[in-house]
Design a protein around this motif. Structure first.
Motif, PDB file in Angstrom:
ATOM      1  N   CYS A  42     -11.329  14.554 -12.734  1.00 20.86           N
ATOM      2  CA  CYS A  42     -12.471  14.439 -11.812  1.00 20.86           C
ATOM      3  C   CYS A  42     -12.977  15.834 -11.414  1.00 20.86           C
ATOM      4  O   CYS A  42     -13.386  16.596 -12.273  1.00 20.86           O
ATOM      5  CB  CYS A  42     -12.104  13.586 -10.611  1.00 20.86           C
ATOM      6  N   TYR A  94     -12.287   3.577 -14.832  1.00 17.69           N
ATOM      7  CA  TYR A  94     -12.954   3.573 -13.524  1.00 17.69           C
ATOM      8  C   TYR A  94     -13.572   4.942 -13.202  1.00 17.69           C
ATOM      9  O   TYR A  94     -12.889   5.964 -13.217  1.00 17.69           O
ATOM     10  CB  TYR A  94     -11.978   3.192 -12.409  1.00 17.69           C
ATOM     11  N   PHE A  95     -14.856   4.899 -12.891  1.00 16.96           N
ATOM     12  CA  PHE A  95     -15.617   6.106 -12.538  1.00 16.96           C
ATOM     13  C   PHE A  95     -16.042   6.044 -11.079  1.00 16.96           C
ATOM     14  O   PHE A  95     -16.382   4.980 -10.574  1.00 16.96           O
ATOM     15  CB  PHE A  95     -16.913   6.168 -13.357  1.00 16.96           C
ATOM     16  N   HIS A 111     -21.657  15.247 -13.077  1.00 17.77           N
ATOM     17  CA  HIS A 111     -20.844  15.171 -14.293  1.00 17.77           C
ATOM     18  C   HIS A 111     -21.006  16.464 -15.069  1.00 17.77           C
ATOM     19  O   HIS A 111     -22.026  17.157 -14.946  1.00 17.77           O
ATOM     20  CB  HIS A 111     -21.261  13.983 -15.151  1.00 17.77           C
ATOM     21  N   VAL A 147     -17.338  12.532 -21.173  1.00 15.98           N
ATOM     22  CA  VAL A 147     -16.362  12.134 -20.161  1.00 15.98           C
ATOM     23  C   VAL A 147     -15.065  12.928 -20.314  1.00 15.98           C
ATOM     24  O   VAL A 147     -14.429  13.284 -19.332  1.00 15.98           O
ATOM     25  CB  VAL A 147     -16.047  10.627 -20.253  1.00 15.98           C
ATOM     26  N   CYS A 154     -13.415  10.763 -15.242  1.00 17.76           N
ATOM     27  CA  CYS A 154     -13.140   9.550 -14.462  1.00 17.76           C
ATOM     28  C   CYS A 154     -11.675   9.537 -14.021  1.00 17.76           C
ATOM     29  O   CYS A 154     -11.008  10.565 -14.055  1.00 17.76           O
ATOM     30  CB  CYS A 154     -13.521   8.317 -15.265  1.00 17.76           C
ATOM     31  N   HIS A 155     -11.192   8.398 -13.585  1.00 17.78           N
ATOM     32  CA  HIS A 155      -9.891   8.345 -12.915  1.00 17.78           C
ATOM     33  C   HIS A 155      -8.876   7.501 -13.686  1.00 17.78           C
ATOM     34  O   HIS A 155      -8.757   6.306 -13.450  1.00 17.78           O
ATOM     35  CB  HIS A 155     -10.070   7.778 -11.505  1.00 17.78           C
ATOM     36  N   SER A 202      -7.339   3.341 -13.482  1.00 17.45           N
ATOM     37  CA  SER A 202      -7.938   2.601 -14.594  1.00 17.45           C
ATOM     38  C   SER A 202      -6.959   1.656 -15.275  1.00 17.45           C
ATOM     39  O   SER A 202      -6.983   1.470 -16.498  1.00 17.45           O
ATOM     40  CB  SER A 202      -8.552   3.572 -15.606  1.00 17.45           C
TER      41      SER A 202
END
Lengths: 255, 220
Positions: free
Chosen positions: B88, B158-159, B164, B185, B197-198, B202
Protein backbone atom coordinates in the motif's frame (compact mmCIF):
# COMPACT_ATOMS: atom_id res chain seq x y z
CA UNK A 1 -16.65 -3.14 -14.57
CA UNK A 2 -14.31 -5.52 -12.83
CA UNK A 3 -14.59 -3.92 -9.36
CA UNK A 4 -17.08 -6.12 -7.54
CA UNK A 5 -20.04 -4.82 -5.56
CA UNK A 6 -19.76 -5.84 -1.93
CA UNK A 7 -22.00 -7.76 0.48
CA UNK A 8 -21.40 -6.85 4.10
CA UNK A 9 -23.03 -8.82 6.93
CA UNK A 10 -23.54 -6.64 10.01
CA UNK A 11 -23.10 -8.00 13.54
CA UNK A 12 -24.53 -6.20 16.56
CA UNK A 13 -22.26 -6.73 19.52
CA UNK A 14 -22.98 -6.03 23.16
CA UNK A 15 -20.73 -6.96 26.09
CA UNK A 16 -18.59 -9.10 23.81
CA UNK A 17 -21.45 -11.21 22.33
CA UNK A 18 -23.38 -11.00 19.08
CA UNK A 19 -27.07 -10.36 19.59
CA UNK A 20 -30.06 -10.53 17.28
CA UNK A 21 -32.86 -8.08 17.67
CA UNK A 22 -36.43 -9.08 17.00
CA UNK A 23 -38.42 -5.97 16.10
CA UNK A 24 -36.27 -3.96 18.50
CA UNK A 25 -38.10 -5.58 21.39
CA UNK A 26 -35.94 -8.42 22.49
CA UNK A 27 -32.25 -9.05 22.07
CA UNK A 28 -31.28 -12.69 21.86
CA UNK A 29 -27.77 -14.00 22.27
CA UNK A 30 -26.64 -15.17 18.85
CA UNK A 31 -23.23 -16.43 19.78
CA UNK A 32 -19.54 -15.83 19.73
CA UNK A 33 -18.42 -12.99 17.40
CA UNK A 34 -15.31 -14.85 16.24
CA UNK A 35 -17.29 -17.95 15.33
CA UNK A 36 -19.93 -15.97 13.45
CA UNK A 37 -17.31 -13.86 11.68
CA UNK A 38 -15.54 -17.04 10.55
CA UNK A 39 -18.78 -18.49 9.23
CA UNK A 40 -19.55 -15.39 7.13
CA UNK A 41 -15.94 -15.29 5.97
CA UNK A 42 -16.20 -18.89 4.77
CA UNK A 43 -19.43 -18.04 2.95
CA UNK A 44 -17.60 -15.35 1.00
CA UNK A 45 -18.51 -12.12 2.82
CA UNK A 46 -16.61 -9.21 1.26
CA UNK A 47 -16.27 -7.32 4.54
CA UNK A 48 -17.75 -7.47 8.02
CA UNK A 49 -19.26 -4.64 10.03
CA UNK A 50 -19.48 -4.75 13.82
CA UNK A 51 -21.83 -2.38 15.54
CA UNK A 52 -21.07 -1.97 19.21
CA UNK A 53 -24.43 -1.45 20.91
CA UNK A 54 -23.04 -1.83 24.43
CA UNK A 55 -25.02 0.47 26.68
CA UNK A 56 -22.68 0.61 29.64
CA UNK A 57 -19.41 2.47 29.22
CA UNK A 58 -17.81 -0.07 31.60
CA UNK A 59 -18.09 -2.72 28.90
CA UNK A 60 -16.86 -0.53 26.03
CA UNK A 61 -13.38 -2.04 25.91
CA UNK A 62 -14.82 -5.49 25.27
CA UNK A 63 -15.27 -4.59 21.60
CA UNK A 64 -11.50 -4.11 21.35
CA UNK A 65 -10.96 -7.71 22.43
CA UNK A 66 -13.61 -8.89 19.98
CA UNK A 67 -11.93 -7.05 17.09
CA UNK A 68 -8.48 -8.31 18.08
CA UNK A 69 -9.73 -11.89 18.16
CA UNK A 70 -11.58 -11.62 14.83
CA UNK A 71 -8.70 -9.80 13.09
CA UNK A 72 -6.33 -12.59 14.12
CA UNK A 73 -8.37 -15.21 12.29
CA UNK A 74 -10.42 -13.54 9.57
CA UNK A 75 -8.44 -11.85 6.81
CA UNK A 76 -11.03 -9.62 5.15
CA UNK A 77 -11.77 -5.94 5.92
CA UNK A 78 -13.46 -5.15 9.23
CA UNK A 79 -15.47 -2.03 10.03
CA UNK A 80 -16.43 -1.11 13.58
CA UNK A 81 -18.97 1.48 14.66
CA UNK A 82 -20.83 2.57 17.77
CA UNK A 83 -19.77 4.89 20.55
CA UNK A 84 -16.93 6.62 18.68
CA UNK A 85 -16.60 10.07 20.25
CA UNK A 86 -13.08 11.26 19.52
CA UNK A 87 -10.15 10.63 17.20
CA UNK A 88 -8.46 8.63 19.93
CA UNK A 89 -11.37 6.14 19.94
CA UNK A 90 -10.70 5.65 16.22
CA UNK A 91 -7.01 5.00 16.90
CA UNK A 92 -7.77 2.35 19.55
CA UNK A 93 -10.14 0.49 17.22
CA UNK A 94 -7.67 0.61 14.32
CA UNK A 95 -4.86 -0.65 16.55
CA UNK A 96 -7.07 -3.52 17.65
CA UNK A 97 -7.37 -4.61 14.02
CA UNK A 98 -10.27 -2.65 12.53
CA UNK A 99 -9.65 -1.41 8.99
CA UNK A 100 -12.38 1.21 9.06
CA UNK A 101 -14.22 2.98 11.84
CA UNK A 102 -17.75 4.24 11.44
CA UNK A 103 -18.77 7.55 13.04
CA UNK A 104 -22.44 8.50 13.42
CA UNK A 105 -23.73 10.75 16.22
CA UNK A 106 -20.35 12.37 16.82
CA UNK A 107 -20.11 13.37 13.15
CA UNK A 108 -23.13 15.62 13.76
CA UNK A 109 -22.29 16.89 17.25
CA UNK A 110 -18.60 17.30 16.51
CA UNK A 111 -17.83 17.24 12.75
CA UNK A 112 -14.17 18.13 13.32
CA UNK A 113 -13.69 14.63 14.72
CA UNK A 114 -14.31 13.31 11.18
CA UNK A 115 -11.80 15.80 9.78
CA UNK A 116 -9.16 15.01 12.43
CA UNK A 117 -9.60 11.27 12.10
CA UNK A 118 -9.43 11.40 8.29
CA UNK A 119 -6.26 13.45 8.32
CA UNK A 120 -4.61 11.30 11.01
CA UNK A 121 -5.60 7.87 9.76
CA UNK A 122 -6.51 8.48 6.12
CA UNK A 123 -9.93 8.79 4.48
CA UNK A 124 -9.88 5.08 3.67
CA UNK A 125 -10.29 4.34 7.40
CA UNK A 126 -13.23 6.67 8.06
CA UNK A 127 -16.84 5.74 7.38
CA UNK A 128 -19.62 8.18 8.24
CA UNK A 129 -22.87 6.45 9.13
CA UNK A 130 -26.01 8.41 8.26
CA UNK A 131 -29.43 7.43 9.62
CA UNK A 132 -32.03 9.17 7.46
CA UNK A 133 -35.80 9.43 7.42
CA UNK A 134 -38.13 10.86 4.78
CA UNK A 135 -39.45 14.31 5.69
CA UNK A 136 -42.85 13.56 4.13
CA UNK A 137 -44.83 10.99 2.16
CA UNK A 138 -43.28 12.00 -1.19
CA UNK A 139 -40.02 10.34 -0.04
CA UNK A 140 -38.01 12.98 -1.89
CA UNK A 141 -36.18 14.68 0.97
CA UNK A 142 -34.59 12.99 3.97
CA UNK A 143 -33.53 14.24 7.39
CA UNK A 144 -30.51 13.01 9.36
CA UNK A 145 -31.21 11.53 12.81
CA UNK A 146 -28.71 10.71 15.56
CA UNK A 147 -28.62 8.81 18.87
CA UNK A 148 -29.71 5.56 17.30
CA UNK A 149 -32.43 7.30 15.31
CA UNK A 150 -34.07 9.04 18.26
CA UNK A 151 -32.96 12.63 17.71
CA UNK A 152 -33.78 14.76 14.63
CA UNK A 153 -31.05 17.15 13.47
CA UNK A 154 -32.71 19.28 10.78
CA UNK A 155 -29.91 18.29 8.40
CA UNK A 156 -30.65 17.22 4.82
CA UNK A 157 -29.19 13.74 4.22
CA UNK A 158 -27.81 14.45 0.72
CA UNK A 159 -26.19 17.72 1.77
CA UNK A 160 -24.84 16.06 4.90
CA UNK A 161 -23.25 13.26 2.88
CA UNK A 162 -21.52 15.84 0.65
CA UNK A 163 -20.30 17.71 3.71
CA UNK A 164 -18.86 14.52 5.21
CA UNK A 165 -17.09 13.73 1.92
CA UNK A 166 -15.60 17.22 2.01
CA UNK A 167 -14.35 16.69 5.59
CA UNK A 168 -12.56 13.53 4.53
CA UNK A 169 -14.96 10.60 4.98
CA UNK A 170 -13.94 7.74 2.69
CA UNK A 171 -17.32 6.01 2.61
CA UNK A 172 -20.96 6.55 3.62
CA UNK A 173 -23.01 3.90 5.45
CA UNK A 174 -26.55 4.99 4.67
CA UNK A 175 -29.42 3.56 6.72
CA UNK A 176 -33.04 4.28 5.94
CA UNK A 177 -34.89 4.53 9.24
CA UNK A 178 -38.21 4.25 7.40
CA UNK A 179 -37.18 0.83 6.15
CA UNK A 180 -34.97 -0.53 8.93
CA UNK A 181 -36.52 -3.73 10.25
CA UNK A 182 -39.40 -3.71 7.73
CA UNK A 183 -37.99 -6.31 5.31
CA UNK A 184 -39.65 -4.51 2.37
CA UNK A 185 -36.39 -3.40 0.73
CA UNK A 186 -34.01 -0.44 0.76
CA UNK A 187 -35.32 3.10 0.42
CA UNK A 188 -34.17 3.27 -3.21
CA UNK A 189 -34.80 6.99 -3.93
CA UNK A 190 -32.76 7.90 -0.83
CA UNK A 191 -29.96 5.50 -1.76
CA UNK A 192 -29.81 6.75 -5.33
CA UNK A 193 -29.92 10.42 -4.33
CA UNK A 194 -26.99 10.07 -1.94
CA UNK A 195 -24.95 7.70 -4.11
CA UNK A 196 -25.30 9.90 -7.21
CA UNK A 197 -24.41 13.05 -5.26
CA UNK A 198 -21.13 11.90 -3.72
CA UNK A 199 -17.86 10.64 -5.25
CA UNK A 200 -17.13 8.23 -2.37
CA UNK A 201 -18.64 4.72 -2.06
CA UNK A 202 -22.07 4.32 -0.46
CA UNK A 203 -23.22 1.26 1.50
CA UNK A 204 -27.00 0.79 1.48
CA UNK A 205 -28.60 -0.42 4.70
CA UNK A 206 -32.03 -0.91 6.20
CA UNK A 207 -34.96 -2.96 4.99
CA UNK A 208 -33.50 -6.03 3.30
CA UNK A 209 -35.96 -8.92 3.32
CA UNK A 210 -34.96 -10.92 0.27
CA UNK A 211 -32.23 -11.22 -2.33
CA UNK A 212 -34.00 -9.10 -4.95
CA UNK A 213 -33.74 -6.21 -2.50
CA UNK A 214 -29.94 -6.51 -2.61
CA UNK A 215 -30.02 -6.48 -6.42
CA UNK A 216 -32.28 -3.40 -6.42
CA UNK A 217 -29.98 -1.58 -4.00
CA UNK A 218 -27.15 -1.79 -6.51
CA UNK A 219 -29.06 -1.57 -9.80
CA UNK A 220 -31.65 1.06 -8.87
CA UNK A 221 -30.12 2.60 -5.75
CA UNK A 222 -26.61 2.76 -7.32
CA UNK A 223 -25.10 1.51 -4.05
CA UNK A 224 -21.48 0.32 -4.11
CA UNK A 225 -22.11 -2.16 -1.32
CA UNK A 226 -25.10 -3.62 0.51
CA UNK A 227 -25.32 -4.34 4.22
CA UNK A 228 -27.71 -6.82 5.78
CA UNK A 229 -28.14 -8.47 9.13
CA UNK A 230 -31.29 -10.44 9.72
CA UNK A 231 -31.49 -12.32 6.40
CA UNK A 232 -28.11 -13.83 7.22
CA UNK A 233 -28.39 -14.16 11.01
CA UNK A 234 -31.64 -16.06 10.91
CA UNK A 235 -30.27 -18.42 8.30
CA UNK A 236 -32.75 -17.50 5.57
CA UNK A 237 -29.90 -17.09 3.09
CA UNK A 238 -26.19 -17.65 3.10
CA UNK A 239 -23.88 -14.89 1.93
CA UNK A 240 -22.95 -17.11 -0.99
CA UNK A 241 -26.57 -17.47 -2.09
CA UNK A 242 -26.91 -13.71 -1.98
CA UNK A 243 -23.80 -13.26 -4.11
CA UNK A 244 -24.97 -15.84 -6.63
CA UNK A 245 -28.33 -14.11 -6.95
CA UNK A 246 -26.64 -10.76 -7.54
CA UNK A 247 -24.29 -12.21 -10.11
CA UNK A 248 -27.22 -13.88 -11.89
CA UNK A 249 -28.80 -10.42 -12.09
CA UNK A 250 -25.73 -9.17 -13.97
CA UNK A 251 -23.90 -7.54 -11.05
CA UNK A 252 -20.11 -7.94 -10.84
CA UNK A 253 -19.40 -10.04 -7.74
CA UNK A 254 -16.46 -11.81 -6.10
CA UNK A 255 -17.39 -15.48 -6.11
CA UNK B 1 14.13 -17.63 22.23
CA UNK B 2 15.08 -17.40 18.59
CA UNK B 3 16.73 -20.41 17.02
CA UNK B 4 19.47 -19.60 14.56
CA UNK B 5 17.95 -21.75 11.87
CA UNK B 6 14.72 -19.84 11.44
CA UNK B 7 14.77 -16.79 9.19
CA UNK B 8 13.67 -13.49 10.70
CA UNK B 9 11.01 -11.48 8.89
CA UNK B 10 10.75 -7.91 10.17
CA UNK B 11 7.57 -5.89 9.69
CA UNK B 12 8.62 -2.25 9.87
CA UNK B 13 6.56 -0.23 12.36
CA UNK B 14 7.17 3.47 11.79
CA UNK B 15 3.89 4.48 13.40
CA UNK B 16 1.59 4.47 10.39
CA UNK B 17 -1.51 2.36 10.38
CA UNK B 18 -2.92 -0.88 11.62
CA UNK B 19 -0.18 -3.49 11.59
CA UNK B 20 -2.14 -6.01 13.64
CA UNK B 21 -3.63 -7.75 10.61
CA UNK B 22 -0.44 -7.91 8.57
CA UNK B 23 1.44 -9.34 11.56
CA UNK B 24 -1.26 -11.92 12.33
CA UNK B 25 -1.50 -12.91 8.67
CA UNK B 26 2.25 -13.49 8.46
CA UNK B 27 2.24 -15.46 11.73
CA UNK B 28 -0.48 -17.69 10.30
CA UNK B 29 1.22 -18.43 6.98
CA UNK B 30 4.75 -18.73 8.39
CA UNK B 31 3.68 -21.87 10.33
CA UNK B 32 6.68 -21.73 12.65
CA UNK B 33 9.08 -21.68 9.68
CA UNK B 34 10.04 -18.06 10.28
CA UNK B 35 10.11 -15.58 13.13
CA UNK B 36 7.74 -12.73 12.47
CA UNK B 37 8.68 -9.56 14.34
CA UNK B 38 6.85 -6.25 14.31
CA UNK B 39 9.56 -3.75 15.07
CA UNK B 40 10.43 -0.07 15.26
CA UNK B 41 14.08 -0.84 15.95
CA UNK B 42 16.50 -0.11 13.05
CA UNK B 43 18.91 -2.75 14.40
CA UNK B 44 16.25 -5.46 14.15
CA UNK B 45 15.40 -4.38 10.59
CA UNK B 46 19.12 -4.45 9.79
CA UNK B 47 19.45 -7.99 11.12
CA UNK B 48 16.28 -9.35 9.44
CA UNK B 49 16.48 -11.84 6.59
CA UNK B 50 13.38 -10.36 4.94
CA UNK B 51 11.62 -7.06 5.40
CA UNK B 52 7.97 -6.06 5.06
CA UNK B 53 7.33 -2.35 4.60
CA UNK B 54 3.62 -1.51 5.11
CA UNK B 55 1.94 1.88 5.39
CA UNK B 56 -1.51 3.40 5.68
CA UNK B 57 -2.96 6.86 5.76
CA UNK B 58 -1.70 10.05 4.20
CA UNK B 59 1.59 9.66 2.34
CA UNK B 60 3.26 12.88 3.58
CA UNK B 61 2.66 11.70 7.16
CA UNK B 62 4.12 8.30 6.31
CA UNK B 63 7.29 9.85 4.86
CA UNK B 64 7.63 12.24 7.79
CA UNK B 65 7.22 9.42 10.32
CA UNK B 66 9.69 7.25 8.40
CA UNK B 67 12.28 10.02 8.55
CA UNK B 68 11.56 10.79 12.21
CA UNK B 69 11.68 7.12 13.23
CA UNK B 70 15.31 6.66 12.23
CA UNK B 71 14.25 3.60 10.20
CA UNK B 72 14.74 5.04 6.73
CA UNK B 73 18.36 3.92 6.25
CA UNK B 74 17.61 0.42 7.55
CA UNK B 75 14.70 0.20 5.10
CA UNK B 76 16.85 1.38 2.18
CA UNK B 77 19.60 -1.08 3.09
CA UNK B 78 17.11 -3.94 3.20
CA UNK B 79 15.62 -2.90 -0.14
CA UNK B 80 19.12 -2.94 -1.65
CA UNK B 81 19.74 -6.62 -1.00
CA UNK B 82 17.20 -8.70 0.92
CA UNK B 83 13.68 -9.93 0.02
CA UNK B 84 11.57 -6.83 0.49
CA UNK B 85 7.78 -6.44 0.32
CA UNK B 86 6.17 -2.98 0.13
CA UNK B 87 2.42 -2.86 0.82
CA UNK B 88 0.00 0.00 0.00
CA UNK B 89 1.61 3.33 1.02
CA UNK B 90 4.76 1.35 1.75
CA UNK B 91 4.75 0.41 -1.95
CA UNK B 92 3.94 3.96 -3.10
CA UNK B 93 6.87 5.34 -1.10
CA UNK B 94 9.27 3.31 -3.27
CA UNK B 95 8.53 5.52 -6.31
CA UNK B 96 10.15 8.82 -7.24
CA UNK B 97 7.44 11.36 -6.57
CA UNK B 98 3.88 11.64 -5.22
CA UNK B 99 1.05 13.96 -6.17
CA UNK B 100 -0.19 13.58 -2.60
CA UNK B 101 1.61 16.40 -0.85
CA UNK B 102 3.69 16.99 -4.03
CA UNK B 103 6.74 15.35 -2.55
CA UNK B 104 9.74 13.28 -3.49
CA UNK B 105 9.81 9.70 -2.24
CA UNK B 106 12.50 7.01 -2.00
CA UNK B 107 13.02 6.64 -5.76
CA UNK B 108 13.67 2.90 -5.99
CA UNK B 109 11.20 2.58 -8.87
CA UNK B 110 10.87 5.09 -11.70
CA UNK B 111 7.45 6.73 -11.81
CA UNK B 112 4.96 8.84 -9.92
CA UNK B 113 2.09 8.29 -7.50
CA UNK B 114 -1.05 9.88 -8.96
CA UNK B 115 -4.68 10.32 -7.88
CA UNK B 116 -7.73 8.68 -9.41
CA UNK B 117 -9.86 11.46 -10.91
CA UNK B 118 -13.52 10.55 -10.25
CA UNK B 119 -14.88 13.27 -12.57
CA UNK B 120 -13.52 11.34 -15.56
CA UNK B 121 -14.38 7.83 -14.43
CA UNK B 122 -17.41 5.81 -15.51
CA UNK B 123 -18.17 2.13 -15.92
CA UNK B 124 -19.56 0.43 -19.05
CA UNK B 125 -23.12 1.38 -18.00
CA UNK B 126 -22.19 5.05 -17.59
CA UNK B 127 -22.37 4.81 -13.80
CA UNK B 128 -19.78 6.96 -12.08
CA UNK B 129 -16.90 5.20 -10.38
CA UNK B 130 -16.20 6.15 -6.79
CA UNK B 131 -12.94 7.22 -5.18
CA UNK B 132 -11.46 5.75 -2.97
CA UNK B 133 -11.24 2.69 -5.22
CA UNK B 134 -12.63 0.38 -2.54
CA UNK B 135 -13.42 -3.31 -2.77
CA UNK B 136 -12.38 -6.49 -4.55
CA UNK B 137 -10.88 -6.08 -8.01
CA UNK B 138 -9.27 -8.43 -10.49
CA UNK B 139 -5.54 -9.05 -10.77
CA UNK B 140 -4.16 -9.65 -14.27
CA UNK B 141 -0.75 -11.27 -14.64
CA UNK B 142 1.64 -9.35 -16.88
CA UNK B 143 4.79 -11.24 -15.93
CA UNK B 144 5.44 -14.43 -14.03
CA UNK B 145 6.80 -13.92 -10.51
CA UNK B 146 7.53 -16.38 -7.66
CA UNK B 147 5.26 -14.41 -5.29
CA UNK B 148 2.31 -15.13 -7.58
CA UNK B 149 2.83 -18.91 -7.40
CA UNK B 150 -0.51 -20.66 -6.92
CA UNK B 151 -2.62 -17.54 -7.51
CA UNK B 152 -4.87 -17.46 -10.57
CA UNK B 153 -4.95 -14.85 -13.29
CA UNK B 154 -8.07 -12.76 -12.60
CA UNK B 155 -8.09 -13.50 -8.84
CA UNK B 156 -9.67 -10.72 -6.77
CA UNK B 157 -7.78 -8.79 -4.08
CA UNK B 158 -9.01 -6.09 -1.70
CA UNK B 159 -8.18 -2.49 -2.59
CA UNK B 160 -8.71 0.72 -0.69
CA UNK B 161 -6.83 3.73 -2.06
CA UNK B 162 -7.27 7.07 -3.81
CA UNK B 163 -3.72 7.28 -5.17
CA UNK B 164 -1.84 4.67 -7.18
CA UNK B 165 1.66 4.34 -8.56
CA UNK B 166 2.20 4.90 -12.28
CA UNK B 167 5.57 3.40 -13.31
CA UNK B 168 7.47 5.22 -16.10
CA UNK B 169 8.05 1.91 -17.86
CA UNK B 170 5.93 -1.22 -17.71
CA UNK B 171 9.02 -3.46 -17.80
CA UNK B 172 8.77 -4.03 -14.03
CA UNK B 173 4.98 -4.43 -13.85
CA UNK B 174 3.95 -7.89 -12.65
CA UNK B 175 0.22 -7.41 -12.02
CA UNK B 176 -2.34 -4.95 -13.38
CA UNK B 177 -5.92 -4.17 -12.47
CA UNK B 178 -8.44 -1.81 -14.11
CA UNK B 179 -10.47 1.12 -12.73
CA UNK B 180 -11.62 1.89 -15.41
CA UNK B 181 -8.23 2.12 -17.14
CA UNK B 182 -5.51 -0.44 -16.57
CA UNK B 183 -3.06 0.46 -13.82
CA UNK B 184 -0.08 -1.29 -12.25
CA UNK B 185 -0.83 -3.05 -8.95
CA UNK B 186 2.41 -4.97 -8.43
CA UNK B 187 5.90 -4.05 -9.57
CA UNK B 188 9.01 -6.10 -8.93
CA UNK B 189 12.75 -5.94 -9.51
CA UNK B 190 15.32 -8.39 -8.19
CA UNK B 191 14.65 -8.65 -4.42
CA UNK B 192 11.84 -6.05 -4.25
CA UNK B 193 8.12 -6.67 -4.66
CA UNK B 194 5.64 -3.81 -4.20
CA UNK B 195 1.85 -4.22 -4.07
CA UNK B 196 -0.78 -1.46 -4.06
CA UNK B 197 -3.63 -3.45 -2.51
CA UNK B 198 -3.90 -5.41 0.73
CA UNK B 199 -2.87 -9.10 0.66
CA UNK B 200 -3.44 -9.27 4.43
CA UNK B 201 -7.13 -8.46 3.76
CA UNK B 202 -7.55 -10.54 0.62
CA UNK B 203 -8.67 -13.87 2.05
CA UNK B 204 -6.92 -17.05 0.84
CA UNK B 205 -5.31 -15.56 -2.29
CA UNK B 206 -3.76 -12.78 -0.25
CA UNK B 207 -2.48 -15.22 2.33
CA UNK B 208 -0.97 -17.30 -0.49
CA UNK B 209 1.02 -14.24 -1.61
CA UNK B 210 2.33 -13.71 1.94
CA UNK B 211 3.21 -17.40 2.18
CA UNK B 212 5.10 -17.12 -1.10
CA UNK B 213 7.05 -14.21 0.37
CA UNK B 214 7.96 -16.32 3.43
CA UNK B 215 9.19 -19.06 1.07
CA UNK B 216 10.84 -16.72 -1.45
CA UNK B 217 14.44 -17.63 -2.29
CA UNK B 218 16.33 -15.14 -4.40
CA UNK B 219 17.79 -16.83 -7.45
CA UNK B 220 20.52 -14.40 -8.39
Amino acid sequence: MPLAKRIIPCLDVTAGRVVKGVNFLELRDAGDPVEIARRYNEQGADELTFLDITASSDDRDLILHVIEAVASQVFIPLTVGGGVRKADDVRRLLNAGADKVSINTTAVSNPEVVEQAASRFGSQAIVVAIDAKATDATNSRWEVFTHGGRRPTGLDAVEWALKMQQLGAGEILLTSMDRDGTKIGFNLPLTQAVSDAVDIPVIASGGVGNLQHLVDGVKIGHADAVLAASIFHFGEYTVRQAKEAMQAAGIEMRL
Amino acid sequence: MMSASKPLIAIVDYGMGNLHSVTKAFELVAEQQAHIVLTADPAVVASADKVVFPGQGAMPDCLRELNASGLKQAVLDAAASRPFLGICVGAQLLFEHSEEGDMDCLGLFKGRVVKFKPENMHDAQGQKLKVPHMGWNEMFIRREHPLWHGINDGERFYFVHSYHFAPTTDAETVIESAYPDRFAVCVARDNIFAIQCHPEKSHSAGLQLLKNFVNWKLSF
